[in-house]
Write an enzyme that holds these catalytic residues in place. Structure first.
Site, PDB file in Angstrom:
ATOM      1  N   GLU A 136       0.758  -1.167   0.030  1.00 29.58           N
ATOM      2  CA  GLU A 136      -0.121  -0.035   0.011  1.00 29.58           C
ATOM      3  C   GLU A 136       0.766   1.281   0.210  1.00 29.58           C
ATOM      4  O   GLU A 136       0.746   2.042   0.875  1.00 29.58           O
ATOM      5  CB  GLU A 136      -0.943  -0.064   1.349  1.00 29.58           C
TER       6      GLU A 136
ATOM      7  N   ASN B  30       2.359  -4.888  -3.310  1.00 29.48           N
ATOM      8  CA  ASN B  30       1.178  -5.257  -3.264  1.00 29.48           C
ATOM      9  C   ASN B  30       0.329  -3.947  -2.468  1.00 29.48           C
ATOM     10  O   ASN B  30       0.692  -3.050  -1.843  1.00 29.48           O
ATOM     11  CB  ASN B  30       1.186  -6.212  -1.829  1.00 29.48           C
TER      12      ASN B  30
ATOM     13  N   HIS C 221     -10.017  -6.407  -1.657  1.00 29.83           N
ATOM     14  CA  HIS C 221     -10.762  -6.208  -0.771  1.00 29.83           C
ATOM     15  C   HIS C 221     -12.307  -5.595  -1.323  1.00 29.83           C
ATOM     16  O   HIS C 221     -12.281  -4.463  -1.505  1.00 29.83           O
ATOM     17  CB  HIS C 221     -10.424  -5.406   0.419  1.00 29.83           C
TER      18      HIS C 221
ATOM     19  N   GLU D 149      -5.826 -10.914  -1.499  1.00 28.19           N
ATOM     20  CA  GLU D 149      -6.456 -10.554  -0.130  1.00 28.19           C
ATOM     21  C   GLU D 149      -7.953 -10.501  -0.554  1.00 28.19           C
ATOM     22  O   GLU D 149      -8.588  -9.883   0.235  1.00 28.19           O
ATOM     23  CB  GLU D 149      -5.989  -9.435   0.402  1.00 28.19           C
TER      24      GLU D 149
ATOM     25  N   ASP E 181     -11.702 -10.888  -0.269  1.00 29.27           N
ATOM     26  CA  ASP E 181     -12.978 -11.022   0.353  1.00 29.27           C
ATOM     27  C   ASP E 181     -14.046 -10.130  -0.251  1.00 29.27           C
ATOM     28  O   ASP E 181     -13.766  -9.075  -0.811  1.00 29.27           O
ATOM     29  CB  ASP E 181     -12.887 -10.718   1.995  1.00 29.27           C
TER      30      ASP E 181
END
Ligand code: G3I
Length: 382
Positions: free
Chosen positions: A161, A215, A252, A296, A298
């Site tokens: 990030e 990432n 996400h 990641e 979800d």
């Protein structure tokens, strides 16, 4: 050690209580996600974190369905480097040994992140660091951590990030003429925009065989400010021969009530547009000679009825399959990784009040439509 490890494999994020005996386990006669992915030459991963309370159901489900683990917090500087001259490898060694014992790949997360909650107090409490001092700290951190797991950790999120969209993120440093920017937090402030290449070069020196990733989140859509900034920055690294092997796309996703209420034709159009944009985005990083990886995933649903409504769970499943097929249809997307596989330990309810239900199994490890639809898609590719 074995018994302790059995207890270790419980995610932390506010357990919803002891396992419910009414849980209907996965159909064990059915090939698990990892086997279907392996048939396509890919891996299936999930985040894991240390324990809060014993949960005998966690480890069997993890080992059956996944062949890659991502320690969610253990490798973060705050936890692994608690004092300037002290490293604490107790948990990361156990996670590394667990992965080795079960033939799992371990993706190290993360060597640098500007977010204060991931950094130790000895680093953030001092405000007069000079650039040379911080470069020395960063290089020593990476040399020590990556060096310890040389030949064992197969890939690292070297940077997490580091980019931003000023429309959504504060402290976003935008260069004139660009839309996206760089996160202006700790490492950027103390070293400057070149902290990324300094970190990548330190990681390469410490383990020449480890895959090195940058990432980030929020760059799923091609042409978005953050995606454009990330692409421009990474292209320059590649052009200058700075060591980098891949980019991680976190994914996400947060569904809204509006998404869930969309009439079917509009919803399908939304999915098709997202898939096309994501595909083009991943393609251009592959064209740079880099891997991409879903890191990641979800898909958070608004709390309340959506967690049990069939249509809402069906739409959630469509998003999981969209992400899976975009990754596995890409030329170079070696693994598809979830930020948790059971709602029981998802970070979402605590981090995003009003949202939940974000993973592929419910809190009793009962598979949700997303689990079944991912398998259906994988089988269709065999
Ligand atoms: O372990 C302590 C516990 O002892 C203490 O009682 C409790 C309350 O202060 O905090 C616990 O540590 C928390 C840790 O999660 C373990 O639960 C930290 O405060 C909390 O900041 C940390 O949050 C993690 C967050 O990253 C920040 O590091 C989340 O679990 C983790 O899921 C989240 O993961 C990030 C990825 O690293 C990067 N991409 C986004 C993703 C979601 O934010």
């Amino acid at each position: 050690m074995r018994n302790r490890l059995c207890l270790l494999w419980v995610l932390y994020a506010g357990c919803s209580g002891p396992p419910d005996d009414s849980s209907t386990p996965v159909d064990l006669t059915d090939e698990p996600l990892r086997e279907l992915a392996q048939s396509l030459g890919r891996r299936m991963g999930s985040v894991v974190n240390p324990l809060i309370e014993p949960d005998p159901a966690f480890e069997p489900n993890l080992l059956r369905e996944f062949d890659l683990i991502i320690p969610g917090n253990a490798f973060k500087p705050k936890n692994i480097h608690p004092h300037l001259d002290t490293f604490d490898f107790s948990l990361t060694d156990e996670m590394m040994d667990f992965a080795s014992e079960h033939g799992l790949e371990l993706h190290g997360h993360t060597l640098t992140w500007g977010k204060a909650s991931s950094l130790p107090a000895w680093l953030t409490s001092r405000t007069d660091w000079t650039r040379p001092e911080l470069i020395a700290v960063l290089e020593n951190h990476i040399a020590t951590v990556v060096g310890r797991y040389r030949g064992r950790v197969f890939a690292w999120d070297v940077v997490n990030e580091a980019f931003c969209d000023p429309a959504y993120e504060a402290n976003c440093v935008v260069t004139a003429g660009e839309d996206g920017g760089m996160d202006g937090s700790f490492w950027y402030q103390g070293i400057g925009p070149d902290f990324i290449e300094i970190a990548l070069e330190a990681a390469r020196r410490a383990d020449p065989d480890a895959m090195l990733y940058v990432n980030d989140n929020g760059w799923e859509l091609n042409g978005s400010p953050k995606a454009s900034k990330l692409y421009a920055y990474v292209s320059d690294l590649v052009t200058r021969g700075v060591p980098i092997d891949g980019v991680g796309i976190q994914m996400h996703w947060g569904m809204t009530m509006a998404d869930l209420a969309l009439p079917s034709p509009e919803w399908q159009l939304r999915l098709e547009e997202a898939a096309a944009s994501l595909r083009a985005n991943l393609q251009r990083f592959n064209d740079l000679g880099l891997d991409v990886r879903v890191t990641e995933l979800d898909v958070a649903l608004p709390d309340g009825p959506p967690c049990s409504s069939e249509q809402d769970l069906a739409r959630q499943a469509e998003v999981f399959v969209l992400a899976l097929r975009t990754c596995f249809e890409a030329r170079r997307c070696p693994s598809f990784n979830l930020w948790g596989f059971t709602d029981k330990y998802s970070w979402i309810p605590e981090a995003r009040p009003g949202y939940g239900c974000a993973t592929i199994m419910d809190s009793n490890y009962v598979p949700k439509p997303a689990y079944h639809e991912m398998k259906t898609w994988l089988r269709s590719r065999l």
